[in-house]
Design a protein around this motif. Structure first.
Motif, PDB file in Angstrom:
ATOM      1  N   TYR A   1     -31.540  34.250  62.008  1.00 10.63           N
ATOM      2  CA  TYR A   1     -32.453  33.106  62.079  1.00 10.63           C
ATOM      3  C   TYR A   1     -32.386  32.475  63.461  1.00 10.63           C
ATOM      4  O   TYR A   1     -31.313  32.378  64.066  1.00 10.63           O
ATOM      5  CB  TYR A   1     -32.063  32.060  61.024  1.00 10.63           C
ATOM      6  CG  TYR A   1     -33.133  31.032  60.766  1.00 10.63           C
ATOM      7  CD1 TYR A   1     -34.164  31.278  59.869  1.00 10.63           C
ATOM      8  CD2 TYR A   1     -33.128  29.815  61.438  1.00 10.63           C
ATOM      9  CE1 TYR A   1     -35.155  30.351  59.630  1.00 10.63           C
ATOM     10  CE2 TYR A   1     -34.122  28.871  61.205  1.00 10.63           C
ATOM     11  CZ  TYR A   1     -35.124  29.151  60.303  1.00 10.63           C
ATOM     12  OH  TYR A   1     -36.112  28.226  60.071  1.00 10.63           O
ATOM     13  N   GLY A   2     -33.549  32.057  63.946  1.00  5.80           N
ATOM     14  CA  GLY A   2     -33.627  31.389  65.241  1.00  5.80           C
ATOM     15  C   GLY A   2     -34.431  30.101  65.133  1.00  5.80           C
ATOM     16  O   GLY A   2     -35.352  29.991  64.328  1.00  5.80           O
ATOM     17  N   ARG A   3     -34.068  29.117  65.948  1.00 11.74           N
ATOM     18  CA  ARG A   3     -34.758  27.824  65.906  1.00 11.74           C
ATOM     19  C   ARG A   3     -34.850  27.257  67.322  1.00 11.74           C
ATOM     20  O   ARG A   3     -33.928  27.409  68.135  1.00 11.74           O
ATOM     21  CB  ARG A   3     -34.020  26.849  65.001  1.00 11.74           C
ATOM     22  CG  ARG A   3     -34.616  25.435  64.997  1.00 11.74           C
ATOM     23  CD  ARG A   3     -33.906  24.506  64.023  1.00 11.74           C
ATOM     24  NE  ARG A   3     -34.321  24.776  62.651  1.00 11.74           N
ATOM     25  CZ  ARG A   3     -33.508  25.167  61.681  1.00 11.74           C
ATOM     26  NH1 ARG A   3     -32.223  25.333  61.945  1.00 11.74           N
ATOM     27  NH2 ARG A   3     -33.956  25.366  60.476  1.00 11.74           N
ATOM     28  N   ALA A   4     -35.979  26.610  67.608  1.00  9.68           N
ATOM     29  CA  ALA A   4     -36.183  25.917  68.880  1.00  9.68           C
ATOM     30  C   ALA A   4     -36.583  24.473  68.595  1.00  9.68           C
ATOM     31  O   ALA A   4     -37.375  24.217  67.676  1.00  9.68           O
ATOM     32  CB  ALA A   4     -37.251  26.610  69.711  1.00  9.68           C
ATOM     33  N   ILE A   5     -36.036  23.539  69.363  1.00  7.00           N
ATOM     34  CA  ILE A   5     -36.352  22.114  69.220  1.00  7.00           C
ATOM     35  C   ILE A   5     -36.851  21.602  70.567  1.00  7.00           C
ATOM     36  O   ILE A   5     -36.147  21.691  71.581  1.00  7.00           O
ATOM     37  CB  ILE A   5     -35.120  21.298  68.778  1.00  7.00           C
ATOM     38  CG1 ILE A   5     -34.593  21.830  67.432  1.00  7.00           C
ATOM     39  CG2 ILE A   5     -35.469  19.826  68.663  1.00  7.00           C
ATOM     40  CD1 ILE A   5     -33.315  21.149  66.986  1.00  7.00           C
ATOM     41  N   TRP A   6     -38.097  21.092  70.565  1.00  6.24           N
ATOM     42  CA  TRP A   6     -38.719  20.591  71.786  1.00  6.24           C
ATOM     43  C   TRP A   6     -39.053  19.126  71.593  1.00  6.24           C
ATOM     44  O   TRP A   6     -39.738  18.754  70.638  1.00  6.24           O
ATOM     45  CB  TRP A   6     -39.976  21.397  72.098  1.00  6.24           C
ATOM     46  CG  TRP A   6     -40.673  20.980  73.367  1.00  6.24           C
ATOM     47  CD1 TRP A   6     -40.099  20.695  74.558  1.00  6.24           C
ATOM     48  CD2 TRP A   6     -42.080  20.818  73.539  1.00  6.24           C
ATOM     49  NE1 TRP A   6     -41.045  20.364  75.484  1.00  6.24           N
ATOM     50  CE2 TRP A   6     -42.282  20.434  74.885  1.00  6.24           C
ATOM     51  CE3 TRP A   6     -43.187  20.967  72.701  1.00  6.24           C
ATOM     52  CZ2 TRP A   6     -43.542  20.191  75.409  1.00  6.24           C
ATOM     53  CZ3 TRP A   6     -44.436  20.735  73.224  1.00  6.24           C
ATOM     54  CH2 TRP A   6     -44.616  20.346  74.558  1.00  6.24           C
ATOM     55  N   SER A   7     -38.566  18.294  72.498  1.00  4.80           N
ATOM     56  CA  SER A   7     -38.813  16.853  72.411  1.00  4.80           C
ATOM     57  C   SER A   7     -39.350  16.366  73.755  1.00  4.80           C
ATOM     58  O   SER A   7     -38.609  15.829  74.583  1.00  4.80           O
ATOM     59  CB  SER A   7     -37.525  16.107  72.042  1.00  4.80           C
ATOM     60  OG  SER A   7     -37.774  14.740  71.864  1.00  4.80           O
TER      61      SER A   7
END
Length: 411
Positions: free
Chosen positions: A365-371
C-alpha cells in the motif's frame, strides 16, 4: 428500551445544565471556532467485484477558556455516507470535553475525550467519562480514567468483542429503531497509566492496567482486563520499541488468558530527505485446543491491522515494513508492505476465506499527503493484497483498494 431512552434523556438534560453553568464563566472574546469539511471516497475490490464508498462530514467546533483554570472544547459531526448502494445520514457528537487544571501538576478531563493504550491496538478512540493525570517530581506522569461506551456511535467506537456485537456493528442504522441500531455496546472502561519520558535519559516507559466490564444485561457477560507495557530505546541511529500485553478474560465464571506483543525498529535514513524506515512485528495468541486456559487475544476496540485487510488483531500476527518521507514542506509519502500470518486456524474470520495454511498473504500500500495550504489537505492512496503469496487461499482472487480524501477548513 425504556431504560435506555430514560438514560439518554437524563444525559441530555445534564449536558444542558452544564452548558448553562459554564456559559457565564466563558470568555467570549477568547473563543475560537471553525468548520471542517472532510470528504473520503474509496473503491474496494475483491476479485471481479467492487464497491464504491463515500463519506462527507461537516464538523463544527469551538473552544474557549473558562476563567484562567480551565478550557472547553466542543465538536460534532453530520456525515452523509454511501455504502452498500445506500445513502445514510449519521449525526455524531465528537470530542467534547472540559479540561480543568488542578494546581501546577494536575489536570482533570471531563466529557467525551480521546484515549489510547500504549500499544495502539487494545483500546483507542473517543469515550465518555473522566480522566485525571498528575505530573510527578521525577518527571513521570500518573493517570487514571473511567469511561462509558453506550452513548457512542457504534462505527466510531468499533467495539466487536462478541459475535452479537459484530452483527450489531454491521447492521445499518435505522431511524425507526434508532436506539437499538445506532449506539455502541454498553461497557464501562477503566485504565490507570504510568509514563516516564526517559529513565536514566535512555528508556521511555509506559505501563497501563485497563479493563472493561460488560453492562449489556445479556445472559452471558464478557469481562476482560489487560496489563500492558511498552518501552522505547534509542541505540545509536536506531530506535527500538518493545511492547507486551497480558489479557485475562472472564465469562460464565471461566477464566482464560491471552497475550499479544510487538517489536519495532525505526531507522532515520542518512539521506537529504526527512525519511525513515520502520519494521514492526506483532503477535497475538490463538485458541489452544490442548489448553483450555489459553484463548485468542481479543482487544476492546477493533483497530484495523491493514489498509486493505481491515481486521482486528485477534488470531493474527503481522510483519510490516514501512517507508515514510517528506519530499517537500507540503508533500509526504509512505510505502508499506505487510505480511499476515494466522496464529491458529479457527479464530480469524476475515478475507481471504480459505484456511488451507497459516500464511494469508502480503499487502502492498502507498499513500501521498499534499497540503498546499494550511486549510487544505489532500490524501491519495492505493494498494493490493495478494493471497498468492501465502498458502491459506493461494488460488483466491486479489483484493485491492484506491481512496481519495480531501479535508477543508472552511473557516
Amino acid at each position: 428500551m425504556k431504560t435506555t431512552t430514560g438514560s439518554l434523556r437524563i444525559s441530555l438534560r445534564c449536558l444542558l445544565v452544564v452548558g448553562f453553568i459554564l456559559t457565564p464563566l466563558c470568555s467570549l472574546a477568547a473563543m475560537d471556532y471553525g468548520l471542517l469539511f472532510d470528504n473520503n471516497v474509496s473503491y474496494d475490490a475483491a476479485g471481479d467485484e467492487g464497491e464504491t464508498k463515500y463519506s462527507g462530514t461537516l464538523v463544527p467546533w469551538f473552544s474557549m477558556p473558562i476563567e484562567e483554570t480551565a478550557d472547553l472544547y466542543i465538536s460534532a459531526g453530520a456525515a452523509a455516507k454511501y455504502e452498500d448502494k445506500k445513502w445514510n445520514i449519521i449525526p455524531e457528537l465528537l470530542r467534547t470535553e472540559a479540561t480543568l487544571r488542578m494546581g501546577e501538576d494536575g489536570e482533570l478531563h471531563i466529557g467525551r475525550m480521546p484515549y489510547s493504550d500504549p500499544l495502539g491496538f487494545v483500546v483507542s478512540g473517543l469515550f465518555d467519562g473522566a480522566r485525571y493525570s498528575h505530573d510527578l517530581a521525577d518527571g513521570s506522569r500518573l493517570g487514571a480514567g473511567v469511561w462509558y461506551t453506550g452513548f457512542l456511535y457504534k462505527k466510531s467506537a468499533n467495539i466487536t468483542m462478541t459475535q452479537d456485537e459484530l452483527v450489531s456493528y454491521n447492521a445499518p442504522v435505522e431511524y425507526a429503531n434508532f436506539l437499538d441500531t445506532y449506539f455502541a455496546p454498553q461497557r464501562v472502561l477503566a485504565a490507570a497509566d504510568w509514563e516516564h519520558p526517559g529513565i536514566n535519559e535512555f528508556i521511555r516507559l509506559r505501563l497501563t492496567l485497563a479493563g472493561q466490564f460488560d453492562l449489556s444485561g445479556s445472559d452471558i457477560l464478557y469481562h476482560t482486563q489487560y496489563l500492558m507495557a511498552k518501552a522505547m530505546m534509542p541505540v545509536q541511529a536506531f530506535v527500538f520499541e518493545l511492547g507486551a500485553c497480558l489479557e485475562l478474560a472472564e465469562m460464565e465464571n471461566l477464566y482464560q488468558f491471552a497475550f499479544a506483543g510487538e517489536l519495532g525498529i525505526g531507522w532515520p535514513l542518512p539521506t537529504y530527505l526527512n525519511d525513515r524506515l520502520m519494521f514492526t512485528g506483532r503477535f497475538s495468541s490463538g485458541t489452544n485446543d490442548d489448553d483450555s486456559t489459553i484463548r485468542a487475544f481479543v482487544p476492546i476496540t477493533s483497530e484495523p491491522q491493514g489498509n486493505i485487510i481491515k481486521e482486528k488483531i485477534s488470531g493474527l500476527s503481522t510483519i510490516k515494513l514501512d517507508y515514510s518521507a517528506r519530499l517537500y514542506s507540503t508533500l509526504s509519502i509512505s510505502l508499506t508492505s505487510m505480511y499476515f500470518i494466522l496464529s491458529e486456524l479457527d479464530t480469524y474470520q476475515g478475507p481471504p476465506g480459505g484456511k488451507d495454511g497459516y500464511f494469508l498473504g502480503n499487502e502492498f500500500y502507498g499513500r501521498a499527503i499534499w497540503s498546499p495550504l494550511s486549510d487544505l489537505r489532500i490524501t491519495a492512496g492505493g494498494g493490493i493484497f495478494l493471497p498468492s503469496l501465502g498458502n491459506a487461499d493461494k488460488n483466491g482472487g486479489n483484493f485491492w483498494r484506491v481512496d481519495l480524501g480531501v479535508l477543508l477548513a472552511l473557516f
